[in-house]
Design a protein around this motif. Sequence first.
Motif, PDB file in Angstrom:
ATOM      1  N   PRO A 172       0.830  -1.208   0.000  1.00 55.08           N
ATOM      2  CA  PRO A 172       0.000   0.000   0.000  1.00 55.08           C
ATOM      3  C   PRO A 172       0.868   1.263   0.000  1.00 55.08           C
ATOM      4  O   PRO A 172       1.849   1.357   0.748  1.00 55.08           O
ATOM      5  CB  PRO A 172      -0.790  -0.123   1.309  1.00 55.08           C
ATOM      6  CG  PRO A 172      -0.824  -1.594   1.598  1.00 55.08           C
ATOM      7  CD  PRO A 172       0.497  -2.126   1.114  1.00 55.08           C
ATOM      8  N   GLN A 173       0.509   2.178  -0.888  1.00 50.05           N
ATOM      9  CA  GLN A 173       1.202   3.463  -0.925  1.00 50.05           C
ATOM     10  C   GLN A 173       0.383   4.468  -0.130  1.00 50.05           C
ATOM     11  O   GLN A 173      -0.820   4.630  -0.363  1.00 50.05           O
ATOM     12  CB  GLN A 173       1.393   3.944  -2.365  1.00 50.05           C
ATOM     13  CG  GLN A 173       2.153   5.253  -2.464  1.00 50.05           C
ATOM     14  CD  GLN A 173       2.710   5.481  -3.867  1.00 50.05           C
ATOM     15  OE1 GLN A 173       3.496   4.692  -4.382  1.00 50.05           O
ATOM     16  NE2 GLN A 173       2.279   6.563  -4.487  1.00 50.05           N
ATOM     17  N   LEU A 174       1.020   5.163   0.802  1.00 49.15           N
ATOM     18  CA  LEU A 174       0.328   6.055   1.719  1.00 49.15           C
ATOM     19  C   LEU A 174       0.425   7.503   1.236  1.00 49.15           C
ATOM     20  O   LEU A 174       1.434   7.905   0.642  1.00 49.15           O
ATOM     21  CB  LEU A 174       0.923   5.917   3.120  1.00 49.15           C
ATOM     22  CG  LEU A 174       1.042   4.478   3.638  1.00 49.15           C
ATOM     23  CD1 LEU A 174       1.655   4.446   5.022  1.00 49.15           C
ATOM     24  CD2 LEU A 174      -0.314   3.786   3.641  1.00 49.15           C
ATOM     25  N   ARG A 175      -0.603   8.250   1.507  1.00 50.11           N
ATOM     26  CA  ARG A 175      -0.633   9.646   1.097  1.00 50.11           C
ATOM     27  C   ARG A 175       0.419  10.435   1.875  1.00 50.11           C
ATOM     28  O   ARG A 175       0.477  10.370   3.102  1.00 50.11           O
ATOM     29  CB  ARG A 175      -2.020  10.223   1.362  1.00 50.11           C
ATOM     30  CG  ARG A 175      -2.185  11.671   0.913  1.00 50.11           C
ATOM     31  CD  ARG A 175      -3.626  12.106   1.070  1.00 50.11           C
ATOM     32  NE  ARG A 175      -3.768  13.527   0.785  1.00 50.11           N
ATOM     33  CZ  ARG A 175      -4.395  14.376   1.587  1.00 50.11           C
ATOM     34  NH1 ARG A 175      -4.931  13.954   2.720  1.00 50.11           N
ATOM     35  NH2 ARG A 175      -4.484  15.645   1.255  1.00 50.11           N
ATOM     36  N   HIS A 176       1.254  11.166   1.143  1.00 50.04           N
ATOM     37  CA  HIS A 176       2.280  11.955   1.809  1.00 50.04           C
ATOM     38  C   HIS A 176       2.331  13.352   1.203  1.00 50.04           C
ATOM     39  O   HIS A 176       1.764  13.619   0.146  1.00 50.04           O
ATOM     40  CB  HIS A 176       3.646  11.274   1.709  1.00 50.04           C
ATOM     41  CG  HIS A 176       4.298  11.408   0.373  1.00 50.04           C
ATOM     42  ND1 HIS A 176       3.976  10.607  -0.708  1.00 50.04           N
ATOM     43  CD2 HIS A 176       5.263  12.265  -0.079  1.00 50.04           C
ATOM     44  CE1 HIS A 176       4.706  10.942  -1.745  1.00 50.04           C
ATOM     45  NE2 HIS A 176       5.491  11.956  -1.409  1.00 50.04           N
ATOM     46  N   ASP A 177       3.002  14.233   1.908  1.00 48.75           N
ATOM     47  CA  ASP A 177       3.196  15.586   1.431  1.00 48.75           C
ATOM     48  C   ASP A 177       4.560  16.053   1.922  1.00 48.75           C
ATOM     49  O   ASP A 177       5.110  15.503   2.890  1.00 48.75           O
ATOM     50  CB  ASP A 177       2.093  16.510   1.954  1.00 48.75           C
ATOM     51  CG  ASP A 177       1.809  17.685   1.019  1.00 48.75           C
ATOM     52  OD1 ASP A 177       2.695  17.996   0.197  1.00 48.75           O
ATOM     53  OD2 ASP A 177       0.721  18.285   1.127  1.00 48.75           O
ATOM     54  N   ILE A 178       5.104  17.039   1.258  1.00 43.94           N
ATOM     55  CA  ILE A 178       6.418  17.570   1.621  1.00 43.94           C
ATOM     56  C   ILE A 178       6.260  19.050   1.940  1.00 43.94           C
ATOM     57  O   ILE A 178       5.700  19.816   1.136  1.00 43.94           O
ATOM     58  CB  ILE A 178       7.440  17.358   0.493  1.00 43.94           C
ATOM     59  CG1 ILE A 178       7.626  15.852   0.252  1.00 43.94           C
ATOM     60  CG2 ILE A 178       8.781  18.023   0.834  1.00 43.94           C
ATOM     61  CD1 ILE A 178       8.450  15.523  -0.982  1.00 43.94           C
ATOM     62  N   TRP A 179       6.723  19.434   3.102  1.00 42.20           N
ATOM     63  CA  TRP A 179       6.626  20.819   3.561  1.00 42.20           C
ATOM     64  C   TRP A 179       8.014  21.281   3.982  1.00 42.20           C
ATOM     65  O   TRP A 179       8.579  20.777   4.936  1.00 42.20           O
ATOM     66  CB  TRP A 179       5.633  20.916   4.719  1.00 42.20           C
ATOM     67  CG  TRP A 179       5.464  22.297   5.290  1.00 42.20           C
ATOM     68  CD1 TRP A 179       4.704  23.300   4.793  1.00 42.20           C
ATOM     69  CD2 TRP A 179       6.094  22.802   6.472  1.00 42.20           C
ATOM     70  NE1 TRP A 179       4.806  24.419   5.596  1.00 42.20           N
ATOM     71  CE2 TRP A 179       5.660  24.136   6.632  1.00 42.20           C
ATOM     72  CE3 TRP A 179       6.981  22.271   7.410  1.00 42.20           C
ATOM     73  CZ2 TRP A 179       6.078  24.949   7.696  1.00 42.20           C
ATOM     74  CZ3 TRP A 179       7.403  23.067   8.461  1.00 42.20           C
ATOM     75  CH2 TRP A 179       6.948  24.392   8.585  1.00 42.20           C
ATOM     76  N   HIS A 180       8.575  22.210   3.238  1.00 42.77           N
ATOM     77  CA  HIS A 180       9.907  22.773   3.518  1.00 42.77           C
ATOM     78  C   HIS A 180      10.939  21.682   3.812  1.00 42.77           C
ATOM     79  O   HIS A 180      11.727  21.782   4.750  1.00 42.77           O
ATOM     80  CB  HIS A 180       9.831  23.777   4.666  1.00 42.77           C
ATOM     81  CG  HIS A 180       9.169  25.064   4.262  1.00 42.77           C
ATOM     82  ND1 HIS A 180       9.786  25.986   3.445  1.00 42.77           N
ATOM     83  CD2 HIS A 180       7.934  25.545   4.512  1.00 42.77           C
ATOM     84  CE1 HIS A 180       8.962  26.996   3.229  1.00 42.77           C
ATOM     85  NE2 HIS A 180       7.833  26.750   3.851  1.00 42.77           N
ATOM     86  N   GLY A 181      10.924  20.647   2.980  1.00 43.96           N
ATOM     87  CA  GLY A 181      11.931  19.595   3.091  1.00 43.96           C
ATOM     88  C   GLY A 181      11.557  18.457   4.011  1.00 43.96           C
ATOM     89  O   GLY A 181      12.260  17.442   4.039  1.00 43.96           O
TER      90      GLY A 181
END
Length: 379
Positions: free
Chosen positions: A143-152
Amino acid sequence: MTDLALTALEIAAVRAPLEHAALLPAKVYSDPGIFRLERERLFPAGWLPVCHLSDLNTPGSYIARHLIGEPVVAIRDRGGDIRVLSNVCRHRNTALVSGQGSCTGNRIICPYHGWTYGLDGQLLAAPFMDDIEDFVRRDIRLPQLRHDIWHGFVFVNLDGGAPPLGEMLADLEPLIAPYRFEDMQRFELKRTRVQWNWKISLENFSEAYHQPWVHPATAEKDFPARKAEYFDTNNAYSLFRLHQGNGEIFPLFAEPVPGIADAYRRFVTVCNIYPYFHSLTDAATPLVLDFNIFDENEHEMVWSLLVPQGTGDDPALDEKLSGFRAFIEPIMTEDVTICSGIAQGVQSRFTAQGRVSRMEKAIHQFHNWWLDRMLAPVA
């Protein structure tokens, strides 16, 4: 009464405006049932920090985390993109990788039976499964999980339903962007495993009110509590500034971030992104706190410093940071000592809801965010 076992009066006291408000009852720091509900309602619905991009420098590099009981792995794939995957084999539920490292041959290989996955999570090989009926390798993937990148920083949202991180933190952007976290490299400074609730630690770092009594010869000497500036927020984060006592530019332990305005050299910014991302930064040395949370009475604090790219692997870096360590580690020790006293106190049968000081504005914000996510009517 809710299934949190909080009364309407207790909730109303927290919900009141700051000048009339009270703190959450002590039971929220000690009750295993409340921690179980946090695991169901609070952590999966939020954005949990996983790592910094500098932890994943090359294709195949990974860092494995155990986020409130959920094994995940952040990995850089062959195309250079970041993915966050379940770190559990689809065969017999074995953790695939541990710690931090690099995947041999750009493959994730289960240590138990050799099932092999690509860096995108697709199953590539399953030994001795060719003669098993209705077994279709291409249909199996991590399963691929939802991710986000914030200032590195890489964050993951376990239930997939949180608002976009950038949208949530839009108001925070102009206050944090000048520090350029994304251009830096993470260097782990210190780990401390402690025997109290995670919220006790987060709240301790969310106000300067305690400084005159806990840090009289350290933090309070240079950044007096009376000068702290607490910001209104949108209930996704909290932020306050510790101003230098005389409003002057204070000495730094490293070169300032390129291009940062002199105004940022007169204060330290303290920021929480809920539920538990924490940073404390001057114009040169961002200090970041991450949590490994085990249960209602135990967690590990992981302190990291952000340093200029390329210097994190310098064998002399630890020596170069000796001045910073000499400043910050006594403060950390003082905080651990006082929090151990809170750990004892929240177990008492004689506790009451304390009133909130104006210098505990960030805690008032956090407690209301916590109630927003935790309250649900009893079925």
